[in-house]
Design an enzyme around this catalytic site. Structure first.
Site, mmCIF file in Angstrom:
data_model
loop_
_atom_site.group_PDB
_atom_site.id
_atom_site.type_symbol
_atom_site.label_atom_id
_atom_site.label_comp_id
_atom_site.label_asym_id
_atom_site.label_seq_id
_atom_site.Cartn_x
_atom_site.Cartn_y
_atom_site.Cartn_z
ATOM 1 N N GLN A 76 0.826 -1.213 0.000
ATOM 2 C CA GLN A 76 0.000 0.000 0.000
ATOM 3 C C GLN A 76 0.863 1.267 0.000
ATOM 4 O O GLN A 76 0.451 2.307 0.525
ATOM 5 C CB GLN A 76 -0.958 -0.006 1.188
ATOM 6 C CG GLN A 76 -2.117 -0.969 1.029
ATOM 7 C CD GLN A 76 -2.974 -0.630 -0.201
ATOM 8 O OE1 GLN A 76 -3.117 0.529 -0.570
ATOM 9 N NE2 GLN A 76 -3.543 -1.652 -0.821
ATOM 10 N N SER A 77 2.045 1.181 -0.586
ATOM 11 C CA SER A 77 2.946 2.331 -0.605
ATOM 12 C C SER A 77 2.354 3.508 -1.380
ATOM 13 O O SER A 77 2.003 3.382 -2.558
ATOM 14 C CB SER A 77 4.271 1.903 -1.255
ATOM 15 O OG SER A 77 5.031 3.037 -1.602
ATOM 16 N N ASN A 78 2.257 4.654 -0.720
ATOM 17 C CA ASN A 78 1.848 5.881 -1.407
ATOM 18 C C ASN A 78 2.924 6.335 -2.383
ATOM 19 O O ASN A 78 2.635 6.877 -3.448
ATOM 20 C CB ASN A 78 1.597 7.002 -0.393
ATOM 21 C CG ASN A 78 0.473 6.674 0.562
ATOM 22 O OD1 ASN A 78 -0.624 6.350 0.144
ATOM 23 N ND2 ASN A 78 0.749 6.735 1.857
#
Ligand SMILES: *Cc1c(COP(=O)(O)O)cnc(C)c1O
Length: 335
Positions: A76-78
């Site tokens: 879920q890395s921005n």
């Protein structure tokens, strides 16, 4: 000495607003005024703090003949999501090396990574931790063998190149302060890979911003971030030998990680829900929710008593809220 910036691409919607939080100040501020720098508004699909770094990283890639960006992060890395869209916007291919098992039903940031056309490889936690440097090298060699050139962008885009993003943001903050009548402030940001904290710490010194910069760590500990900021600063000085000599003394507010990276306690979700009702401001459970909670706890302990104004950097992260909707719904039900 004048500061000469390297070229950047035009990806971020800047300047972002500095917004006064009237009801939050009444609720929690005491004698303080609480402000938020809306860096969650640097864009929509490409939003948050990473976009400021990516303006410099993409320009560096284009100017040095790279055609591909390889970077890494959590599922879920921005940062990975912002890189996927930044690449698409600039005509660069993007290859993401993600930590964890690929879910059958991708959502949140991961869904958007696919939408932006990124090439994605997922690696189980242990393999990722043990081999990430080798994985970067292998994929770079893979592209080189095809006559292509891939730039390795570190976690969070946090290195000497990415540091420019928040060095430049301090010029914006200086104008914000002037307009808002802020004479001195404490600036609080979430810190995860350290680049935002490095840029703000250097930028405040370089631009005579009357502020003390604090990073609330959302993983690791104080010693890790003191070391990380020093390392990124050294990389910045090495890459740009003409920059003025400046000493970065990072300040870390440790103690708000909770159970671990991306795992937030119920009180963080309750705070997210309360702030959304109170101010229409949406925080995320991985970064900004924990950092805001840490800021309020420190405020209550008197940490910021030497000046009136506190500026929270809203670094984005809204898409990380959706995969954690179960806990958010519990907080809403409890209310
Ligand atoms: C990456 C990120 C941070 C942390 O910034 P770093 O420069 O990696 O320390 C904070 N908030 C959000 C929403 C992020 O995506």
């Amino acid at each position: 000495m004048a500061l000469v910036y390297p070229r950047k691409t035009d990806l971020a919607q800047t300047p972002t607003p500095l917004q006064y939080l009237e009801r939050a100040s009444e609720r929690w501020g005491g004698e303080h005024r609480l402000w938020v720098k809306r860096d969650d508004l640097t864009g929509c699909e490409m939003s948050g703090n990473k976009v400021r770094k990516l303006e410099f990283i993409t320009a560096h890639a284009i100017d040095n003949g790279y055609d591909t960006l390889v970077t890494c992060g959590g599922l879920q890395s921005n940062h990975c999501r912002a890189t996927a869209f930044a690449g698409a916007r600039c005509g660069l291919s993007v290859h993401l090396l993600l930590r964890g098992e690929e879910p059958a039903d991708p959502e949140g940031n991961l869904l958007l990574d696919h939408l932006a056309g990124a090439t994605i490889n997922c690696y189980p936690l242990e393999e990722y931790l043990a081999n990430i440097d080798t994985l970067f090298e292998q994929w770079q060699a893979h592209y080189a063998a095809q006559g292509r050139k891939a730039l390795a962008v570190p976690t969070g885009g946090s290195d000497g190149i990415g540091a420019w993003g928040y060095i430049a943001a301090c010029e914006e903050l200086r104008d914000d302060f002037r307009r808002a009548g802020i004479e001195r402030a404490h600036i609080v940001t979430a810190t995860g890979s350290g680049g935002t904290q490095t840029g703000l710490t250097l930028g405040a010194a370089l631009h005579d911003l009357p502020a003390t910069v604090w990073g609330v760590n959302v993983c690791d500990d104080e010693a890790y971030f003191v070391n990380k900021v020093a390392g990124d600063t050294a990389d910045w000085q090495q890459r740009y030998p003409d920059v003025p000599a400046v000493k970065a003394a990072p300040r870390v507010l440790d103690g708000y990680v909770g159970k671990g990276y991306a795992v937030a306690d119920p009180h963080v979700f309750e705070l997210i829900a309360e702030l959304a009702r109170l101010e229409g401001l949406v925080l995320d459970p991985v970064y900004t929710g924990k950092a805001f909670a840490g800021m309020l706890a420190e405020l209550q302990q008197g940490r910021f008593d030497d000046c009136r104004d506190i500026v929270f950097i809203h670094t984005g992260g809204i898409f990380g809220l959706f995969p954690q909707r179960g806990q958010l719904l519990e907080a809403l039900t409890a209310h």
